[in-house]
Design a protein around this motif. Structure first.
Motif, PDB file in Angstrom:
ATOM      1  N   PHE A  81       0.849  -1.191   0.000  1.00  0.00           N
ATOM      2  CA  PHE A  81       0.000   0.000   0.000  1.00  0.00           C
ATOM      3  C   PHE A  81       0.882   1.237   0.000  1.00  0.00           C
ATOM      4  O   PHE A  81       1.324   1.707   1.047  1.00  0.00           O
ATOM      5  CB  PHE A  81      -0.919  -0.010   1.223  1.00  0.00           C
ATOM      6  CG  PHE A  81      -1.834  -1.194   1.239  1.00  0.00           C
ATOM      7  CD1 PHE A  81      -1.599  -2.248   2.107  1.00  0.00           C
ATOM      8  CD2 PHE A  81      -2.909  -1.280   0.367  1.00  0.00           C
ATOM      9  CE1 PHE A  81      -2.442  -3.357   2.113  1.00  0.00           C
ATOM     10  CE2 PHE A  81      -3.741  -2.380   0.361  1.00  0.00           C
ATOM     11  CZ  PHE A  81      -3.502  -3.424   1.232  1.00  0.00           C
ATOM     12  N   GLU A  82       1.135   1.702  -1.190  1.00  0.00           N
ATOM     13  CA  GLU A  82       1.990   2.869  -1.277  1.00  0.00           C
ATOM     14  C   GLU A  82       1.583   3.713  -2.465  1.00  0.00           C
ATOM     15  O   GLU A  82       0.840   3.288  -3.343  1.00  0.00           O
ATOM     16  CB  GLU A  82       3.451   2.453  -1.427  1.00  0.00           C
ATOM     17  CG  GLU A  82       3.697   1.700  -2.730  1.00  0.00           C
ATOM     18  CD  GLU A  82       5.152   1.340  -2.889  1.00  0.00           C
ATOM     19  OE1 GLU A  82       5.775   0.973  -1.890  1.00  0.00           O
ATOM     20  OE2 GLU A  82       5.643   1.453  -4.012  1.00  0.00           O
ATOM     21  N   LEU A  83       2.079   4.932  -2.428  1.00  0.00           N
ATOM     22  CA  LEU A  83       1.725   5.882  -3.469  1.00  0.00           C
ATOM     23  C   LEU A  83       2.918   6.787  -3.696  1.00  0.00           C
ATOM     24  O   LEU A  83       3.480   7.325  -2.745  1.00  0.00           O
ATOM     25  CB  LEU A  83       0.528   6.710  -2.997  1.00  0.00           C
ATOM     26  CG  LEU A  83       0.085   7.843  -3.911  1.00  0.00           C
ATOM     27  CD1 LEU A  83      -0.560   7.286  -5.146  1.00  0.00           C
ATOM     28  CD2 LEU A  83      -0.901   8.734  -3.185  1.00  0.00           C
ATOM     29  N   SER A  84       3.292   6.956  -4.949  1.00  0.00           N
ATOM     30  CA  SER A  84       4.403   7.853  -5.267  1.00  0.00           C
ATOM     31  C   SER A  84       3.900   9.029  -6.072  1.00  0.00           C
ATOM     32  O   SER A  84       3.067   8.871  -6.961  1.00  0.00           O
ATOM     33  CB  SER A  84       5.467   7.098  -6.070  1.00  0.00           C
ATOM     34  OG  SER A  84       6.029   6.097  -5.284  1.00  0.00           O
ATOM     35  N   GLU A  85       4.452  10.165  -5.753  1.00  0.00           N
ATOM     36  CA  GLU A  85       4.048  11.374  -6.471  1.00  0.00           C
ATOM     37  C   GLU A  85       5.212  12.350  -6.482  1.00  0.00           C
ATOM     38  O   GLU A  85       6.263  12.066  -5.907  1.00  0.00           O
ATOM     39  CB  GLU A  85       2.844  12.032  -5.771  1.00  0.00           C
ATOM     40  CG  GLU A  85       1.514  11.827  -6.460  1.00  0.00           C
ATOM     41  CD  GLU A  85       1.380  12.593  -7.766  1.00  0.00           C
ATOM     42  OE1 GLU A  85       2.267  13.418  -8.097  1.00  0.00           O
ATOM     43  OE2 GLU A  85       0.388  12.363  -8.472  1.00  0.00           O
ATOM     44  N   ALA A  86       5.002  13.482  -7.124  1.00  0.00           N
ATOM     45  CA  ALA A  86       6.035  14.510  -7.120  1.00  0.00           C
ATOM     46  C   ALA A  86       5.377  15.857  -6.853  1.00  0.00           C
ATOM     47  O   ALA A  86       4.265  16.111  -7.320  1.00  0.00           O
ATOM     48  CB  ALA A  86       6.760  14.529  -8.449  1.00  0.00           C
TER      49      ALA A  86
END
Lengths: 242, 408
Positions: A81-86
């Motif tokens: 359960f993870e989320l990557s963004e910038a």
């Protein structure tokens, strides 16, 4: 980055199920070629304290980002359960954990402040070493169902304490072929080198030492009080005799 | 027995035929009397019956009279002063209009005649104002009549009294009739009376909710109540929380319910069905600290820091949280014992030196290490006790409010 570990553990006096899940985020300085807006790449995640797969307990995780993001409500349907963004901004992320139907029908909210910039203003951010904030926590299920218990009784992420006498659990239903399932644990996660190792031993030691000191002081005071009481009694008696 | 016969209306004044043909005709004709664009504003479709006869719109009123407008002064009989104002007046054939200022009649004036009538009726009907209002020649409300009667009576009473002191205790003088309040009160009563069943139910619900919130905010008020009925409160919480939860699924957003008792806190946590351990610890800490004042809580926290313990455990496992809670409780006990010692010491000094001219002072914020007792026969005043070190290095610590771990 903060990660919160929640351990699912079964209490003894009050049967409860709880499990460690760290939630965390890490930020990494993006390259200078990136646009101003997306200066920092970051990842927010909820992981098992020892990188166990949380998929058996958590059905999906919903990350609610700042409204300036496109589609600020991001749903992650399977572990990890993870989320990557910038981005460039620090804000509070609301993580809603939805559990499987036999676990709990009520979701749980976690709050995580995204930290992009290091504490020490002088140290420049490197593109190699990320800013890591991880927070440990445990999810407690005070009244777990038998189905849930039997399903997770041998799960590494779940602490199932001793059951009250006379209570036995049915044998766990064999799960589908493990190889078919996608790997949900974070043991070989690309970011695992930055994961914090949470150990309760240090804290327990600290607390035990503190308690000892306080208890010693309490005993001393109690002795003192009884001494004073004895004194008062003596003086009072002598003065009334006069 | 035609209705029109009874009413005296002419028959067949508007035959149905005429009505039907008219809208049909209108749609093909451009409207006269108003321009096409203006007509289009109405939607472009004529009403079945034109509200205004369009042919009338352009006509002017018949002017067989000479009409001028003049800027003239006027007086208002409703005013007590003789203020003279000016306004435009429609003058017909050089004759200005007669009569009082048109708005004067709206002033609620009581003539002597009216007042006499009122008092007469009051005597006749024994101050039954409902009947009096019914019988009163000019239409006045009950409140108006009452107001007039009571204010006149009050004025008479005060005027006839030999001194103001005599009448001061008279109910009429002490509490004059308040018209606006009375009107308001009666309006509220009628509202309550005319409330529908649904409104009643809704109001009840709101009151119950408000009461519940008020009760949750004062748990310290009744320790026994909470101990006796934690399940009741818990059931209530479930009942209210569940509908709320489906709408906004978040248990962390529940108001923190502080119970003065650990068992009730645990009960309230159980109801949540899922919670974070940090949240649970927070609740338990609040429950234990609810009996202590904010200053005591600050002291506990400072001591924790001095001992190198995190105020919020970094690894909050079940064991760690339990230990943390126990530590806090023990600290509270320690502080209470310290206070006890101070009191006893203060009590002790008059006994010891045999002199009663030293009144025990209020216990100050002493440091952790309590003073050792002076068992000697010498007279020791309270002040000396503070200043003298008794050979302990801790005496200098008196002045510092903080406690140091090293003092252990």
């Amino acid at each position: 980055m903060t990660n919160s570990s929640s351990s699912k553990k079964h209490g003894q006096d009050q049967p409860e199920l709880s499990g460690p899940t760290p939630k965390s985020h890490r930020t990494k300085m993006g390259k200078s070629e990136d646009t101003d807006k997306k200066s920092h790449k970051w990842t927010v995640y909820v992981r098992g304290a020892s990188n166990e797969d949380l998929g058996a307990i958590v059905k999906r995780a919903v990350f609610q980002l700042h409204s300036s993001f496109n589609n600020p409500t991001r749903v992650v349907e399977s572990p990890p359960f993870e989320l990557s963004e910038a981005g460039w901004g620090e804000f509070e992320i609301v993580i809603t954990l939805h559990f499987h139907s036999d676990v709990c029908d009520k979701p749980l909210n976690l709050y995580h402040h995204l930290k992009l910039y290091p504490e020490d203003e002088n140290s420049s951010m490197s593109t190699k070493k990320p800013v890591v904030v991880e927070l440990y926590d445990e999810i407690v299920f005070p009244d777990p169902s038998e189905a849930f218990l039997s399903r997770v009784q041998n799960h590494p992420a779940v602490n199932v304490p001793r059951l009250p006498p006379g209570v036995t659990l049915p044998p766990p239903i064999p799960v589908e072929d493990a190889s078919k399932r996608r790997k949900g644990d974070t043991k070989d996660h690309p970011l695992s080198q930055w994961f914090t190792n949470f150990s309760e031993a240090d804290e327990l030691l600290q607390l035990a030492a503190a308690r000892q000191q306080v208890q010693a002081h309490i005993a001393k005071l109690r002795r003192q009080i009884s001494l004073i009481d004895g004194q008062h009694h003596q003086y009072f008696k002598s003065s009334s005799d006069q | 027995m035609d209705a029109k016969d009874i009413l005296g209306l002419p028959k067949n004044s508007f035959p149905a035929l005429e009505k039907k043909s008219r809208p049909h005709k209108e749609s093909h004709r451009k409207p006269d009397g108003i321009s096409r664009e203006v007509y289009a504003l109405t939607g472009g479709v004529p009403p079945l019956m034109p509200s205004l006869d369009s042919s009338q719109l352009k006509k002017k009123p018949p002017s067989h009279e000479k009409i001028t407008w003049q800027w003239l002064p006027f007086t208002n009989s409703a005013r007590k002063d003789n203020l003279q104002l000016y306004h435009w007046v429609r003058v017909v054939n050089g004759v200005p209009p007669t009569g009082d200022y048109s708005f004067a009649k709206y002033n609620k004036m009581w003539t002597k005649e009216e007042t006499n009538q009122l008092f007469e009726l009051c005597e006749r009907f024994d101050l039954r104002f409902i009947i009096i209002a019914d019988r009163f020649p000019s239409s006045r409300t009950v409140e108006e009549l009452k107001d007039r009667y009571y204010s006149v009576s009050r004025a008479i009473l005060i005027a006839r009294a030999s001194s103001t002191g005599d009448v001061a205790t008279h109910p009429l003088v002490k509490e004059p009739y308040n018209v606006s309040q009375e009107i308001e009160r009666k309006r509220a009563l009628s509202m309550v009376l005319s409330q529908t069943r649904q409104q009643e139910r809704r109001d009840e619900e709101v009151l119950v909710e408000a009461k519940r919130i008020a009760e949750l905010r004062m748990p310290a008020k009744a320790v026994e109540e909470s101990q006796l009925a934690p399940s009741n409160a818990g059931a209530e919480v479930t009942g209210r929380a569940v509908p709320g939860e489906t709408a906004t699924p978040s248990n962390a957003q529940l108001p923190s319910i502080t119970f003065p008792d650990n068992a009730s806190t645990l009960a309230s946590l159980r109801i949540l069905r899922v919670y974070l351990r940090t949240y649970a610890l927070d609740q338990m800490v609040q429950a234990t600290s609810s009996s202590a004042g904010p200053r005591t809580v600050k002291r506990i926290e400072q001591t924790l820091l001095d001992l190198g313990v995190n105020l919020k455990p970094r690894v909050p496992t079940k064991a760690v949280c339990a230990e943390h809670l126990e530590l806090r409780k023990e600290m509270l006990t320690l502080l209470n014992l310290q206070k006890q010692v101070q009191y006893k010491e203060a009590e002790g000094s008059p006994f010891r030196d045999g002199s009663y001219n030293e009144a025990p002072g209020t216990p100050k914020d002493w440091t952790f290490i309590p003073d050792t007792m002076n068992f000697g026969g010498e007279r020791v005043s309270k002040k000396d006790q503070k200043r003298k070190g008794h050979g302990h290095p801790s005496s200098s610590a008196h002045k510092r409010p903080r406690k140091k771990a090293s003092e252990f």
